[in-house]
Design an enzyme around this catalytic site. Structure first.
Site, PDB file in Angstrom:
ATOM      1  N   HIS A 296       0.794  -1.231   0.000  1.00 33.37           N
ATOM      2  CA  HIS A 296       0.000   0.000   0.000  1.00 33.37           C
ATOM      3  C   HIS A 296       0.829   1.284   0.000  1.00 33.37           C
ATOM      4  O   HIS A 296       0.466   2.266   0.640  1.00 33.37           O
ATOM      5  CB  HIS A 296      -0.953   0.000   1.194  1.00 33.37           C
ATOM      6  CG  HIS A 296      -1.905  -1.145   1.194  1.00 33.37           C
ATOM      7  ND1 HIS A 296      -2.684  -1.470   2.275  1.00 33.37           N
ATOM      8  CD2 HIS A 296      -2.193  -2.075   0.233  1.00 33.37           C
ATOM      9  CE1 HIS A 296      -3.411  -2.542   1.996  1.00 33.37           C
ATOM     10  NE2 HIS A 296      -3.127  -2.914   0.761  1.00 33.37           N
TER      11      HIS A 296
ATOM     12  N   TYR B 159       3.557   2.211   1.330  1.00 29.36           N
ATOM     13  CA  TYR B 159       4.387   2.604   2.456  1.00 29.36           C
ATOM     14  C   TYR B 159       5.841   2.264   2.126  1.00 29.36           C
ATOM     15  O   TYR B 159       6.144   1.666   1.094  1.00 29.36           O
ATOM     16  CB  TYR B 159       3.890   1.936   3.738  1.00 29.36           C
ATOM     17  CG  TYR B 159       2.473   2.313   4.075  1.00 29.36           C
ATOM     18  CD1 TYR B 159       2.086   3.652   4.125  1.00 29.36           C
ATOM     19  CD2 TYR B 159       1.496   1.344   4.307  1.00 29.36           C
ATOM     20  CE1 TYR B 159       0.777   4.019   4.405  1.00 29.36           C
ATOM     21  CE2 TYR B 159       0.186   1.705   4.589  1.00 29.36           C
ATOM     22  CZ  TYR B 159      -0.169   3.040   4.633  1.00 29.36           C
ATOM     23  OH  TYR B 159      -1.468   3.403   4.907  1.00 29.36           O
TER      24      TYR B 159
ATOM     25  N   ARG C 126     -14.163  -6.306   7.945  1.00 24.67           N
ATOM     26  CA  ARG C 126     -15.350  -5.463   8.006  1.00 24.67           C
ATOM     27  C   ARG C 126     -16.588  -6.288   8.342  1.00 24.67           C
ATOM     28  O   ARG C 126     -17.571  -5.761   8.875  1.00 24.67           O
ATOM     29  CB  ARG C 126     -15.523  -4.706   6.699  1.00 24.67           C
ATOM     30  CG  ARG C 126     -14.466  -3.623   6.507  1.00 24.67           C
ATOM     31  CD  ARG C 126     -14.725  -2.787   5.291  1.00 24.67           C
ATOM     32  NE  ARG C 126     -14.620  -3.552   4.065  1.00 24.67           N
ATOM     33  CZ  ARG C 126     -15.001  -3.125   2.866  1.00 24.67           C
ATOM     34  NH1 ARG C 126     -15.532  -1.925   2.739  1.00 24.67           N
ATOM     35  NH2 ARG C 126     -14.862  -3.865   1.793  1.00 24.67           N
TER      36      ARG C 126
END
Length: 679
Positions: free
Chosen positions: A203, A205, A355
């Protein structure tokens, strides 16, 4: 039931009771100084009680200069007491705790407190640009005051710069320092009692950008060929492993490949080669994520309902086959049946159902007991988890507003049982009635419609949004199963309230379409969005939609799917601006693919039988059409006389949801619960 999903698995010295993992999710539950809070502990404990096999703390900074507000850190020993308290609480609840170690890079976020490290010198050019939140979607910022090209929006404008305005690349010394900090953080994680450590290498980073040929253009020993690009992440892994006991598992999170938006990025083959080296360096589990901050790559990190459940599973299966690593599959896996099939087919060893456990913290225990009809399922709306990360103080969930309030909101038995009239059977009204029933009250729902669901049913009419309809149907089933008295096709009048004389009243009457007072608005070819989405009116021919917000865009998608030609007239400078960021990207892509013309910065002036007159930049123009749909917004349905009778009879009343102000279902549901807890 789901015997493979709930079978144990051993990783080194750790035995997990099942294959379900709650992966790291940003919450904003940490405090401003990156310490663990009771709110964060309560959130994690609720999922541990629910039976999750392994739960991750969100990404945790290893570098003191790179701590982000409201994101936890483990960059110094002073953070240890909070981590120990968190782990102890999870263990006491029967869970297993994991921590994700993180160092920022190009995707650090815009916190001016955060010091970022980039793989190469950034001059504002030749660098992958983000699809920004600005109205133009160009990634440009209003803060361009130094004459250089716009930054990607994830790079803090306060980042350290050279005198010429460029951001320097991380030096070799800084890379060595950060690798050492990963090792020191691992030592602290072990001391805190975590069961698993994860190295974040995805992602955008720092570890990912050092590995990616799209980002890393260095010419030293850390750039160029894959062997050099993998040097830094492997050094981090080695430092982490050196500070862990042999019995403790090490996981790695990767972006399975660099999305096309990044240009010539890493392929899945590149990452498979890297993962083989990571395996040899001591990694046990690979968390196969996907996505980057550039363009449509955004949407895979917190995937909305536009992406099909399990969209990333085949990538995980290939990595499992070719690396031999235990593999964690990620990507909208929100149903136990799908998760069972993934495990039983051997495509992955573990499944991320994160989620799913925001929506229902008891997801695991309910699924294991076969009580699948009692589960509140995630619908990928992104309203609370992703949009909430920027719109609210902390994340929440449309299906479960208790997220982040686990220690504050308790369903305690009511001291005095009351008969409560709930006027309106939308999502807010139903949720209020359910929670009232759980507390021992006697709610009764009256709704003027022929079915429960209210405006949420309209949201499910657009293509790819069947999960919204399923959520309404599930909620209605919960209501009926609980024994709540329901009256449909039953408008509430003051006389009815006087006759029933309930102890309290909840007004959840929702909102209706906002109809513009335009010349020609009464033409037979003019309808409103609610009529269209309910199937009560069917426009014909060329359709002009007045209003390009959520509802207008959904009408355009709905009618385009039926083969009609649509154009949108919108007063603002972009359409779908009130949608969450990721769903907005999909809506804009849909309109581009289907050639839906959007006339922006335009105010409608008159509707004629064959066209709509609008003003744009001070000039009157027209667009030809056969039908017009008004989608200019919504306003609360009138309920003044209901308030008046409650006042006259001295009956306490509460107004929730769109009856207060037209907003999202998330607001209505949260307000319904809050009222139910107070009565």
């Amino acid at each position: 039931m789901f015997e493979n999903l709930f079978s144990p698995i051993r990783v080194r010295g750790l035995k997990l009771p099942n294959r379900i993992v709650m992966t790291a999710m940003g919450t904003h539950f940490a405090d401003e100084d990156s310490y663990i809070t009771q709110q964060l502990i309560d959130f994690q404990v609720e999922r541990a009680k629910g039976g999750v096999g392994l739960s991750f703390l969100e990404c945790c900074s290893v570098n003191e200069a790179a701590c982000v507000r409201k994101q936890p850190s483990i960059s110094d020993d002073r953070y240890l007491p909070g981590h120990k308290a968190l782990v102890e609480a999870i263990h006491n609840a029967g869970g297993r705790a994991a921590i994700q170690l993180w160092a920022p890079g190009a995707g650090a976020g815009s916190d001016p407190k955060c010091r970022i490290y980039l793989p190469q010198k950034f001059e504002g050019k030749n660098f992958p640009m983000a699809f920004g939140h600005g109205a133009s979607g160009s990634g440009e910022s209003d803060e361009q005051d130094d004459g250089i090209a716009p930054y990607p929006f994830f790079i803090p404008f306060s980042a350290k710069r050279e005198a010429d305005g460029t951001i320097p690349a991380a030096t070799v010394e800084e890379l060595h320092m950060i690798a050492g900090e990963f090792g020191a953080a691992a030592r602290r994680a072990v001391e805190a009692g975590y069961d698993v450590i994860e190295f974040h290498c995805g992602h955008n980073y720092l570890p990912h950008t050092m590995l990616s040929k799209a980002f890393n253009k260095r010419t030293d020993e850390y750039g160029g060929c894959l062997e050099n690009r993998m040097r830094f992440p492997l050094e981090c892994i080695q430092a982490i492993r050196a500070n862990m006991p042999e019995t403790m598992p090490l996981s790695i999170r990767i972006s399975v490949f660099d999305e096309p938006d990044l240009g010539d990025g890493n392929t899945i083959e590149d990452n498979i080669e890297f993962l083989k080296r990571a395996r040899d360096a001591g990694v046990d589990i690979v968390n196969v994520s996907r996505g980057n901050f550039s363009g449509m790559g955004n949407v895979y990190e917190v995937p909305p309902l536009n992406l099909k459940p399990g969209f990333n599973v085949e990538n995980a299966a290939r990595i499992k086959r070719e690396t031999g690593l235990l593999t964690l599959a990620v990507g909208r896996i929100n149903r136990p049946g799908m998760a069972e099939q993934i495990i039983s087919s051997g495509k992955a060893d573990l499944v991320a159902m994160s989620r799913a456990q925001l929506a229902d913290p008891d997801f695991c225990s309910k699924a294991k007991a076969g009580k699948v009809d009692e589960i509140r399922y995630c619908i990928g709306c992104n309203q609370g988890c992703n949009d909430g990360f920027t719109d609210f103080p902390f994340i929440t969930c449309l299906r479960n507003p208790f997220v982040g309030r686990e220690g504050e909101w308790k369903l305690t038995p009511a001291e005095c049982k009351k008969r409560v009239l709930v006027i309106g059977g939308g999502m807010g009204g139903m949720e209020c009635a359910l929670r009232l029933k759980q507390r021992g009250h006697e709610p009764v729902i009256y709704d003027r419609d022929t079915r429960l669901g209210g405006q949420f049913l309209l949201a499910g009419a657009a293509p790819e949004k069947h999960e919204f309809v399923q959520a309404v149907e599930d909620e209605a089933l919960f209501v009926h199963a609980s024994g709540i008295e329901v009256h449909l096709n039953a408008p509430v009048t003051p006389e009815l309230i006087e006759d029933l004389h309930p102890d309290e009243v909840v007004i959840a009457t929702g909102a209706g379409p906002l109809l513009l007072n335009l010349p020609g608005a009464d033409l037979p070819s003019v309808s409103n969005a609610h009529e269209v989405l309910r199937g009560k009116r069917t426009p014909a021919g060329r359709v002009v939609i007045i209003g390009g917000g959520i509802v207008g865009v959904e009408v355009a998608e709905y009618l385009t799917d039926k083969g009609l030609e649509c154009k949108i007239i919108e007063m603002k400078s972009m359409v779908a601006s009130d949608l969450g960021f990721y769903r907005m990207l999909f809506s804009q892509e849909f309109m581009s693919e289907h050639n839906i013309e959007c006339i922006l910065n335009a105010a409608c002036k008159e509707i004629k039988p064959d066209c709509v007159i609008y003003e744009q930049n001070g000039e009157l123009k027209s667009v030809a059409c056969d039908s017009v749909v008004m989608a200019a917004g919504a306003r609360p349905n009138p309920h003044g006389e209901l308030e008046d009778i409650c006042k006259r009879l001295n009956i306490p009343y509460h107004i929730i949801g769109d009856a207060v102000q037209a907003r999202r279902a998330l607001n209505a549901i949260a307000e319904g619960v809050e009222v139910a807890l107070k009565i």
